[in-house]
Enzyme design. Structure first.
Site, PDB file in Angstrom:
ATOM      1  N   ASN A   1       0.807  -1.234   0.000  1.00 17.16           N
ATOM      2  CA  ASN A   1       0.000   0.000   0.000  1.00 17.16           C
ATOM      3  C   ASN A   1       0.837   1.281   0.000  1.00 17.16           C
ATOM      4  O   ASN A   1       0.497   2.246  -0.661  1.00 17.16           O
ATOM      5  CB  ASN A   1      -0.999  -0.009   1.157  1.00 17.16           C
ATOM      6  CG  ASN A   1      -0.329  -0.111   2.497  1.00 17.16           C
ATOM      7  OD1 ASN A   1       0.769  -0.650   2.628  1.00 17.16           O
ATOM      8  ND2 ASN A   1      -0.965   0.409   3.517  1.00 17.16           N
TER       9      ASN A   1
ATOM     10  N   GLY B 266       1.840  -5.934   7.374  1.00 18.20           N
ATOM     11  CA  GLY B 266       0.944  -6.618   6.438  1.00 18.20           C
ATOM     12  C   GLY B 266      -0.295  -7.085   7.161  1.00 18.20           C
ATOM     13  O   GLY B 266      -0.694  -6.499   8.178  1.00 18.20           O
ATOM     14  N   SER B 267      -0.874  -8.172   6.651  1.00 19.58           N
ATOM     15  CA  SER B 267      -2.156  -8.612   7.200  1.00 19.58           C
ATOM     16  C   SER B 267      -1.981  -9.453   8.471  1.00 19.58           C
ATOM     17  O   SER B 267      -0.928 -10.062   8.690  1.00 19.58           O
ATOM     18  CB  SER B 267      -2.909  -9.416   6.152  1.00 19.58           C
ATOM     19  OG  SER B 267      -2.175 -10.574   5.851  1.00 19.58           O
TER      20      SER B 267
ATOM     21  N   THR C 211      -1.219 -13.189   7.699  1.00 18.59           N
ATOM     22  CA  THR C 211       0.190 -13.471   7.383  1.00 18.59           C
ATOM     23  C   THR C 211       1.042 -13.389   8.644  1.00 18.59           C
ATOM     24  O   THR C 211       1.968 -14.186   8.823  1.00 18.59           O
ATOM     25  CB  THR C 211       0.704 -12.487   6.300  1.00 18.59           C
ATOM     26  OG1 THR C 211      -0.139 -12.599   5.162  1.00 18.59           O
ATOM     27  CG2 THR C 211       2.126 -12.769   5.904  1.00 18.59           C
ATOM     28  N   ALA C 212       0.706 -12.461   9.528  1.00 20.13           N
ATOM     29  CA  ALA C 212       1.468 -12.316  10.783  1.00 20.13           C
ATOM     30  C   ALA C 212       1.357 -13.591  11.620  1.00 20.13           C
ATOM     31  O   ALA C 212       2.322 -14.002  12.269  1.00 20.13           O
ATOM     32  CB  ALA C 212       0.955 -11.128  11.570  1.00 20.13           C
TER      33      ALA C 212
ATOM     34  N   GLU D 253       3.252  -5.058  12.425  1.00 21.01           N
ATOM     35  CA  GLU D 253       2.350  -3.915  12.220  1.00 21.01           C
ATOM     36  C   GLU D 253       1.238  -4.404  11.302  1.00 21.01           C
ATOM     37  O   GLU D 253       1.470  -4.613  10.114  1.00 21.01           O
ATOM     38  CB  GLU D 253       3.098  -2.765  11.526  1.00 21.01           C
ATOM     39  CG  GLU D 253       4.275  -2.215  12.279  1.00 21.01           C
ATOM     40  CD  GLU D 253       3.871  -1.328  13.443  1.00 21.01           C
ATOM     41  OE1 GLU D 253       2.675  -1.013  13.564  1.00 21.01           O
ATOM     42  OE2 GLU D 253       4.755  -0.975  14.234  1.00 21.01           O
TER      43      GLU D 253
ATOM     44  N   CYS E 224      -3.450   1.304   6.524  1.00 14.88           N
ATOM     45  CA  CYS E 224      -3.925   0.612   7.721  1.00 14.88           C
ATOM     46  C   CYS E 224      -4.559   1.585   8.714  1.00 14.88           C
ATOM     47  O   CYS E 224      -5.324   1.183   9.586  1.00 14.88           O
ATOM     48  CB  CYS E 224      -2.807  -0.185   8.359  1.00 14.88           C
ATOM     49  SG  CYS E 224      -1.370   0.836   8.721  1.00 14.88           S
TER      50      CYS E 224
ATOM     51  N   GLU F 233       7.058   0.895  16.781  1.00 17.78           N
ATOM     52  CA  GLU F 233       8.228   1.459  16.110  1.00 17.78           C
ATOM     53  C   GLU F 233       8.185   2.970  16.254  1.00 17.78           C
ATOM     54  O   GLU F 233       7.118   3.548  16.467  1.00 17.78           O
ATOM     55  CB  GLU F 233       8.281   0.977  14.647  1.00 17.78           C
ATOM     56  CG  GLU F 233       8.527  -0.533  14.591  1.00 17.78           C
ATOM     57  CD  GLU F 233       8.619  -1.179  13.211  1.00 17.78           C
ATOM     58  OE1 GLU F 233       8.392  -0.480  12.207  1.00 17.78           O
ATOM     59  OE2 GLU F 233       8.909  -2.382  13.151  1.00 17.78           O
TER      60      GLU F 233
END
Ligand code: ADP
Length: 487
Positions: free
Chosen positions: A155, A231-232, A235-236, A253, A287, A468
């Site tokens: 994105n 990412g999503s 996936t995390a 994140e 996001c 972060e």
């Protein structure tokens, strides 16, 4: 597949050199639907080579002083800034975002990421305590961790990749980065500038390819002790599972289902344009975008009327036209997914006030096959609906009414995510109470997306683990040691 025009072919960047790959995947221009670029389909072998190069560069890079590293980061920032227009054009073409957004947000922020961490690395201090009765002093020392694995999404391609690369190398780590396979071009362009910036070979390596192959090889590599991922949530979860046997340090994140809460004393002349922007900026593919708007009942109808009128002013079309506000979505599949949410809301009895299925979408001849969608506003949707619970990540926002402060905090918190929230009210006490009550890593009041990079960024609940920012990234990308000296 037959390709009519000459395609751009990317190569991996390993040990300071561009290296061809044995196989490639197609990358599409979202605003035309054409394949225009070929991206390496890297796997274990390429990741292995990149990790080896990063390991080899680590002793040289980690032994440089923060000042030396800082100067190189600043030089890299200058080089990207010098080519800002070329980077912005490439980002817009590759991602579908408007050229205006790429010029004013993505690339300037990538430049700023390097400058910010070039500066912040010079200002950290470690701790020291004394125990006179024991004759001891204690102090902490921080050292880079080693090879950092950095995985970024599609994105905000260069923006989010550099948000990881800059702190990682500022702290003295070397990196292997894996950008999204859908938006790899600006990362590849940046690699061309690294040598000129003075970065020794192997400090930054970029391996292109799909998540399940290249990304997973990086996550599973035993010599990569740290993974920073954006990412999503799905996936995390996979990354967490795959890295668990190695006890890796993770920063995740993830997504959001961000509420905007509008009280009846809000300044609507500020709130409405900002909330339209927070809903539809970058096609809603951020996001931090707002996707649930809670409006206090007394002003609900007025808000809706003015909000829809403002949303309709946003022009959708060719992203390279500087007057356009909404570009193309990232892919055909993603467009379909976003449209399906609108269909589901309709089937549940919600009202679509503007956009998808309601207003005509007129596109220039060259963009007929692009992945476009109008900003869409949904009302009368239930809190349990998938449109109010799941991250849509497109130009779709839901508006619902609420009565009391207590009620709205509960409803805003009633999702699995907890990334960002906005609160609109002129009442300071209320703003504080609501901000404290929200389960959200970031709360903006009477504004949106105003960031101070010094402060922690990240989400609660399914929106992530870790933060972060200046201090947080420093802590994440370094290993701390407590040393005690007895005199
Ligand atoms: P989205 O669903 O929004 O496309 P993803 O979380 O799939 O976002 O993608 C974010 C980044 O994670 C991309 O660079 C992608 O290639 C990568 N990725 C996807 N799956 C995996 C995986 N199993 N392991 C490591 N990285 C992955």
């Amino acid at each position: 597949m037959a390709h009519s025009k000459a395609l751009l072919v990317l190569e991996n960047f390993i040990g300071g050199r561009f290296v061809p790959c044995s196989s490639y995947i197609d990358s599409y221009n979202p605003s035309t639907g054409d394949v225009y670029c070929r991206v390496p389909d890297s796997g274990k072998e390429e990741v292995e080579a990149a990790v080896n190069a990063a390991k080899e560069a680590f002793p040289i890079w980690s032994s440089k002083s923060p000042l030396e590293r800082s100067q190189i980061l600043n030089k890299l920032a200058d080089l990207i800034e010098h080519d800002l227009e070329a980077f912005a054009q490439a980002e817009s073409k590759d991602q579908g975002k408007t050229i205006t957004f790429a010029r004013t947000v993505d690339i300037p922020r990538a430049v700023h990421n390097f400058r910010f961490f070039a500066s912040s690395i010079l200002h950290h201090v470690t701790e020291c305590t004394e125990m006179p009765a024991m004759g001891c002093v204690h102090y902490t020392s921080r050292a880079p961790v080693g090879v950092a694995g950095l995985i970024s999404p599609w994105n905000l391609p260069l923006y989010l990749l550099t948000w990881k690369i800059a702190p990682a190398i500022a702290c003295g780590n070397t990196v292997v980065a894996k950008p999204s396979e859908m938006t790899s071009v600006t990362a590849w362009m940046m690699c061309k500038l690294l040598e000129k910036a003075g970065l020794p070979p192997g400090v930054v390596n970029v391996v292109f390819g799909v998540g399940a192959k290249a990304g997973e090889a990086l996550v599973c590599h035993p010599d990569v002790p740290l993974i920073s991922f954006t990412g999503s949530t799905l996936t995390a979860q996979r990354i967490t599972e795959k890295s668990a046997p190695h006890c890796k340090r993770l920063s995740l994140e993830l997504g959001g289902k961000n509420p905007a809460i509008v009280f009846d004393d809000a300044d609507l002349s500020q709130c409405i344009p900002t909330t339209v922007r927070s809903s539809f900026a970058n096609q809603g593919e951020i996001c931090l975008c707002t996707s649930r708007i809670f409006v206090q009942r007394g002003i609900y109808s007025e808000f809706l009327k003015r909000f829809v009128a403002e949303a309709k002013k946003w022009k959708t079309g060719n992203p390279s036209d500087p007057t356009i506000n909404v570009g193309a979505l990232i892919s055909k599949e993603h467009l379909e997914k976003v449209r399906n949410y609108v269909k589901k809301a309709q089937a549940e009895g919600a009202r679509i006030l503007c956009g998808e299925g309601v207003d005509p979408l007129a596109l220039p001849p060259g963009n007929q096959k692009g992945y476009f969608m109008l900003p869409t506003v949904i009302a009368e949707v239930k809190d349990e609906s998938c449109c109010m619970q799941e991250e849509i990540f497109g130009p779709v926002t839901c508006v619902v009414a609420f009565d009391t402060e207590e009620e709205v905090i509960k409803r805003a918190n009633g999702v699995k995510y907890g990334l960002a929230a906005t609160v609109w009210s002129g009442n300071v006490g209320r703003v504080h109470r609501v901000a404290h009550g929200l389960q959200s890593g970031l709360v903006w009041t009477n504004c949106w997306l105003v960031r101070d990079l010094n402060l922690p960024f990240g989400g609660m609940k399914a929106s992530g683990i870790g933060r972060e920012g200046a201090k947080d990234s420093y802590e994440f990308f370094t290993e701390v040691k407590t040393i005690t000296i007895k005199h």
